[in-house]
Design an enzyme around this catalytic site. Sequence first.
Site, short mmCIF file in Angstrom:
data_model
loop_
_atom_site.label_atom_id
_atom_site.label_comp_id
_atom_site.label_asym_id
_atom_site.label_seq_id
_atom_site.Cartn_x
_atom_site.Cartn_y
_atom_site.Cartn_z
N SER A 11 1.06 -1.23 0.00
CA SER A 11 -0.05 0.00 0.02
C SER A 11 0.78 1.30 0.06
O SER A 11 0.32 2.35 -0.43
CB SER A 11 -0.96 -0.16 1.13
OG SER A 11 -1.88 -1.00 0.88
N LYS A 19 0.14 3.43 -2.86
CA LYS A 19 -0.88 4.44 -2.84
C LYS A 19 -0.38 5.83 -2.86
O LYS A 19 -0.94 6.76 -3.56
CB LYS A 19 -1.93 4.29 -1.84
CG LYS A 19 -2.82 2.93 -1.77
CD LYS A 19 -3.66 2.67 -0.59
CE LYS A 19 -4.58 1.58 -0.62
NZ LYS A 19 -3.84 0.35 -0.53
N TYR A 31 -10.36 2.63 5.56
CA TYR A 31 -9.32 2.29 4.71
C TYR A 31 -9.87 1.18 3.54
O TYR A 31 -10.30 0.14 3.95
CB TYR A 31 -8.23 1.73 5.34
CG TYR A 31 -6.82 1.71 4.76
CD1 TYR A 31 -6.11 2.84 4.32
CD2 TYR A 31 -6.30 0.24 4.22
CE1 TYR A 31 -4.66 2.78 3.87
CE2 TYR A 31 -5.02 0.43 3.56
CZ TYR A 31 -4.46 1.42 3.16
OH TYR A 31 -3.28 1.13 2.55
N GLU A 36 -0.16 10.01 5.13
CA GLU A 36 -1.06 10.22 6.50
C GLU A 36 0.09 10.82 7.36
O GLU A 36 1.15 10.73 7.40
CB GLU A 36 -1.15 8.67 7.21
CG GLU A 36 -2.19 8.01 6.23
CD GLU A 36 -2.29 6.67 6.81
OE1 GLU A 36 -1.72 6.15 7.64
OE2 GLU A 36 -2.72 5.90 5.86
N LYS A 95 3.65 5.94 5.65
CA LYS A 95 2.90 4.94 4.93
C LYS A 95 3.10 3.55 5.12
O LYS A 95 4.51 3.48 5.18
CB LYS A 95 2.55 5.18 3.51
CG LYS A 95 1.40 4.50 2.92
CD LYS A 95 0.18 4.85 3.19
CE LYS A 95 -1.06 3.88 2.94
NZ LYS A 95 -1.32 2.66 3.59
N SER A 142 1.92 -3.59 2.62
CA SER A 142 2.17 -4.99 2.90
C SER A 142 1.52 -5.59 1.70
O SER A 142 0.42 -5.05 1.08
CB SER A 142 1.56 -5.75 4.12
OG SER A 142 1.97 -4.88 5.28
#
Length: 390
Positions: free
Chosen positions: A90, A93, A175, A297, A340, A343
């Site tokens: 992820s 992203k 999420y 984040e 961030k 996995s």
Amino acid sequence: MNSLPTPRSRLAVALLASCLLPLNSWAADDAASIRALVDTAIRPLMAEHDVPGMAVAVTLNGQAYFFNYGVASKENNTPVSEATLFELGSISKTFTATLASYAQVLGKLSLDEHPGKYMPQLQGSAIDKASLLHLGTYTAGGLPLQFPDGVAGDQMVAYFQQWKAETAPGALRRYSNPSLGLFGHVAALALKSDFADFMEQQLLPQLGLRGSYVRVPENKMANYAWGYNKANKAVRVNPDIFSDEAYGIKSSSADMIRFVQLNIEPSKLAGPMRRAVEATHVGYFKTGDMVQGLGWEQYAYPVSLPRLLAGNAQPGTMEADATTKLTPPQAPSGATLFNKTGSTSGFSNYAVFVPQQRIGVVMLANRSYPVPARIKAAHAILRQLAPMVK
């Protein structure tokens, strides 16, 4: 015939050496100190969780440092290097968010638009009540972490057509790979391109990431690590709906620390890409201590380990949390930590940086192991890097 140096030239050489030696000494001291603190954080983690290999990169004062441990393949005993390719999961992203942000900078889309503008099949559906911003911040109204079992690739549109929202867009954050995946898919449509093609042919090259891929080419497969799942089986990610957009990038510690450095200093990029990276640092929704931007984040820095663990807790990836929209959207006004996790079934990773301190850490591992262990190790490294900032 070579002439002998004059007294004046000898003096100039001596003065130059006196200027350079302290810098070289500082660099050597930094490298040794960083090696010690990284070893202290990483070696016990690998031993506890039986991690075959890790690539760790640190940036401090604009300088990258690389620390490689173990093997990329237990079968071939291939050592990890800064060129080893890991599945980012992820963390991908953040690249998808940068792609969408780039499309916005180019005027190809607006975050206030709705997916139905680019996918007419979705017009009038519940998902079309959400904006692209809601999709990019997991606030569309309750999309799940994954597509339900049995939903195949050709059923993606039908799934979104029948999806029912739990709340109005913007009321909660859950999420979601379908949410971020649709965000990236729509961004590629706005750019009139296939997502993987644009990522590999446009975005990654403009960032100077020459060793990162959605689809690893055959001549780079030797660099592609094998991941090891909880059953200790060698695995790699399988294609699925929006896997490219949500968790599909494969990258190295060399490329990832460059990406972190560019996020620390976007001014090193050309105009449109600089503005695209900067736009991913804007916060849109606040959930607890965490501010959700596009991809990254955020936390006010310094941030305690308990707060960082709470914001990255595994239940947060499964459950819906009440969230507050930031009006207007919030550009960081003080020291801010961006992070961030990522996995796949055989890989576990973490990227974290503080632009105002010019420090950052990338941890890439070819074993599935818990998020809290990554956070604790990286937090310990960051905490000890801070006093070394010059």
